[in-house]
Design an enzyme around this catalytic site. Structure first.
Site: not given
Length: 385
Positions: A131, A134-135, A164, A250-251, A345, A374
């Site tokens: 998908m 660049p840009g 991916t 997908e989400r 921690l 997001n």
């Protein structure tokens, strides 16, 4: 690993419990021993795909007639969670089985399903979806890649990035403009079998902040000739609608991954503070440690219950884009916050690469970016107000 001690969710049937146990044992035996080597090499082995296919860990929700296991998305969810809990966060099986294969199942012709799905199920074909350019980032309607009619087929031209499975993939669904003047209505999905494809070129395996052994890559298509049947489905201009229809799943996949990574971080931290001594006592005995981890466990529990609710809705065909966007943005934001607190921690050791918490910290950062940032999720939610 069950740090939350939650009851089994309603959607988790007995056969899914058996699948969970099988997947956990297989991943622990076949993949976990190699994670460190793959991390150092910056790439996991290609035979991971054939091994996962042989074990039934690919395309579990695809119908048996197309080589799948005949399950539902619940089967994919169980498998994905086990990969995440085991620390194999860089494996692209979630995208391969839960995103690429469903596009072909839902929108492909009978011949396309018979041709590609069985090989995706065995791992002979590794799937990717191209998908981002660049840009362009999240603006899919602005893609510049074109698939122009040429004789009985098409000629594909364009560049994609952040892909991916980019180095391993040999079946790539490419988002392209078949009608550059029509905006979103001019987008089509083109399926490219890359083995021996003239004009196809893999670019760099991109060096990233985290997810070191994931083969995230650039892909280039220069005058790539495609047959007419490379068009997913039978009609041009359906690509944008197809993409939008599949985004809730997908989400949800990203949200589930985020929660499992958060659970793993919490388990690692609790184990560490019980063993680590400071000022003559275990770090877990300090009230600050107890309060921090109490907050982390509570918030992780809320996230897990919410994602299980979304998963149940999705299995019923009722998960809408807004709720999926809520799950994706909220769990990935929370993941970053909790893993940050957990790393603190560990003290200085949390900053050392040899400690898994440091990799979790780096690997988590991309989760709020991919599958739609997001900020985009919040825009989608805001439109429902």
């Amino acid at each position: 690993m069950d740090i939350l001690n939650l009851p089994r969710p309603a959607w988790m049937s007995e056969d899914l419990v058996l699948l969970e146990e099988q997947a956990r044992r297989f991943i622990a035996a076949e993949f976990v021993p190699h994670l460190e080597r793959w991390h150092e090499a910056g790439m996991y082995d290609r035979d991971v795909w054939s091994k996962a296919g042989a074990a039934g860990l690919l395309c579990a929700s695809m119908p048996e007639e197309y080589g799948g296991a005949g399950g539902t998305f619940a089967h994919e969810a169980v498998i994905n969670r086990e990969f995440s809990l085991a620390g194999f966060d860089t494996f692209g099986g979630q995208l391969h089985s839960g995103i690429v294969a469903p596009y072909i199942l839902h929108y492909g012709t009978g011949e396309q399903k018979r041709r590609w799905l069985p090989k995706l199920a065995t791992g002979e074909l590794v799937g990717a979806i191209a998908m981002t350019e660049p840009g362009t980032g999240s603006d899919l309607q602005a893609v510049r890649t074109t698939a122009k009619r040429s004789g009985n087929g098409y000629v594909l031209n364009g560049a994609k990035t952040f892909i991916t499975n980019g180095q391993h993939a040999n079946l790539v669904i490419v988002v392209a403009k078949t009608d550059p003047k029509a905006g979103g209505k001019g987008i089509s999905l083109m399926v490219v079998e890359t083995d021996d494809a003239q004009g196809f070129r893999r670019g760099r395996k991109l060096k990233k902040l985290g997810m070191d052994s994931a083969d995230t890559s650039e892909l280039f298509f220069e005058e790539v000739p495609l047959p007419a049947e490379a068009l997913l489905g039978t009609e041009e201009g359906q690509g944008f609608a197809q993409l939008m229809n599949e985004l809730p799943q997908e989400r949800l996949i990203v949200a589930e991954h985020a929660v499992a990574m958060t659970e793993r971080a919490l388990a690692l931290t609790i184990d560490y503070v019980k063993q680590r001594q400071a000022f003559g006592k275990a770090v877990i005995e300090f009230q600050n440690t107890q309060f921090v981890l109490a907050e982390c466990k509570t918030e992780t529990t809320v996230a897990k219950v919410f994602v299980d609710h979304c998963l149940e809705r999705h299995l019923l065909g009722q998960l809408d884009t807004v709720t999926a966007s809520m799950a994706k943005y909220w769990t990935t934001d929370l993941q970053g916050k909790i893993i940050d607190r957990c790393l603190q921690l560990f003290g200085g050791y949390g900053y050392m690469d040899e400690y898994p918490i440091s990799r979790l910290y780096r690997d988590a950062r991309v989760m709020s970016i991919y599958a739609g940032t997001n900020e985009i999720m919040k825009l989608l939610i805001a439109r429902s107000l």
